[in-house]
Design a protein around this motif. Sequence first.
Motif, mmCIF file in Angstrom:
data_model
loop_
_atom_site.group_PDB
_atom_site.id
_atom_site.type_symbol
_atom_site.label_atom_id
_atom_site.label_comp_id
_atom_site.label_asym_id
_atom_site.label_seq_id
_atom_site.Cartn_x
_atom_site.Cartn_y
_atom_site.Cartn_z
ATOM 1 N N GLU A 102 -6.965 2.229 3.326
ATOM 2 C CA GLU A 102 -7.995 1.516 4.073
ATOM 3 C C GLU A 102 -8.916 0.756 3.135
ATOM 4 O O GLU A 102 -9.283 -0.409 3.394
ATOM 5 N N VAL A 145 -4.186 -4.929 -0.226
ATOM 6 C CA VAL A 145 -3.032 -4.631 0.619
ATOM 7 C C VAL A 145 -2.965 -5.703 1.700
ATOM 8 O O VAL A 145 -3.841 -5.790 2.556
ATOM 9 N N VAL A 146 -1.927 -6.521 1.646
ATOM 10 C CA VAL A 146 -1.817 -7.662 2.571
ATOM 11 C C VAL A 146 -0.545 -7.611 3.398
ATOM 12 O O VAL A 146 -0.406 -8.343 4.387
ATOM 13 N N HIS A 195 4.244 -4.134 9.816
ATOM 14 C CA HIS A 195 3.565 -5.427 9.864
ATOM 15 C C HIS A 195 4.273 -6.280 10.908
ATOM 16 O O HIS A 195 5.508 -6.255 11.013
ATOM 17 N N ARG A 242 -6.994 -2.242 1.665
ATOM 18 C CA ARG A 242 -6.835 -3.308 2.649
ATOM 19 C C ARG A 242 -8.146 -4.062 2.843
ATOM 20 O O ARG A 242 -8.148 -5.295 2.985
ATOM 21 N N GLN A 302 -2.494 -7.254 11.121
ATOM 22 C CA GLN A 302 -2.755 -6.523 9.886
ATOM 23 C C GLN A 302 -1.611 -5.567 9.603
ATOM 24 O O GLN A 302 -0.962 -5.044 10.517
ATOM 25 N N GLY A 324 0.790 -1.218 0.000
ATOM 26 C CA GLY A 324 0.000 0.000 0.000
ATOM 27 C C GLY A 324 0.823 1.268 0.000
ATOM 28 O O GLY A 324 0.290 2.365 0.243
ATOM 29 N N GLU A 364 -0.231 -2.033 8.859
ATOM 30 C CA GLU A 364 -0.735 -0.742 9.303
ATOM 31 C C GLU A 364 0.098 0.401 8.727
ATOM 32 O O GLU A 364 1.327 0.291 8.629
#
Length: 355
Positions: free
Chosen positions: A195, A203-204, A259, A198, A231, A186, A233
């Motif tokens: 957002e 977005v992983v 992450h 995700r 997740q 992302g 962030e």
Amino acid sequence: MVTLVQSCKGAKLSSQTVVVGLGATGRAIASSLLERTDVDIVGAVDRDPRVVGQDLGMVLGGAPNGVVVVSDLADLPAADLAVVATTSDLNQVAGTLLPLLERSYNVLSICEELAHPWRSHPDLARRLDDTAKAQGVTVLGGGANPGVLMDTLPLLLTALTQRVESVRIRRRTNMSRYGAILSKFGLGLDPEEFEAARHRGDVVGHYGFEQAIAALAAGLGWDLDSVEVGQVEPAVVTTSPRAGDHLRIEPGQISAVTHAARGMLGGEAVIDLEIMFGFFEPADEVTAGDDYQIVGEEQVIDLRSSVGFDSFLSTIAAAVNAAAAVVEAEPGLLSMGDLPPRAVAAKGARRAART
């Protein structure tokens, strides 16, 4: 039968090699392999119509070398080794790995989920292992992260204490050299776009946390209760432009994400991993760097680097240094930790530039 297979896999003066995937990382690996004296590239494959039919040497920005890029695995010539640099998702890359193994290629892939898939993908791991052994070849998930920086290196550090209580790793890695994989983090999105992406599953974050933690736990003899992956962030929204090799990040867009994952045992996080992926500048409050902490019975081992290991360069080096070792290794599915350190150590004499 095992003895016969091992004798056939003896050391070679030069291993004939094909490269699968010519994105930013695949091209860097191929360019480095072309400079090796123990590897001879005889084929390459990619789905991008802009490079199919082109000479590999020219695709890499050099002189023609007579290797024409093809679009289908079936059109690759026979070789000792296939180096696969495509996707991080093992379920997806299996469709590439299995046909290569069935054609008796030894396979080295930088797919993060292949680094130690026995816990995360047990059925697929078994199938890859069985197929490789049936053909008398090796398949290895090799790279830097996981592979060396997140499991092999910390395992070596644990040798300095007799009983390990916990492992904690914090990495802040510069992603400015990467290409297509940046979308999974992302980077370059504004917070609202991040957002939404995700939520869609676009977005992983980082692939390979579960595999790195499983490799660490296996090496330490720990039977974890669970592995918890959080997740991804947003961490930094830049106020200045950031330019990478393949992406420019504008003010107001996300320039770094975080992450994290934990390996749980007895209600405690005995393995605690966190990585910040980003485009960093010297004036930033947060800069690239790596911190390793092994809490042992006799002592706490701290390894800190204010600069950090360049993830891109480390991935290329780890893959290229392991190339010849894969051809010479035992048949089956292996991880970087299964190879002797001497086999994957840098050998400058094998890196004589070809003319």
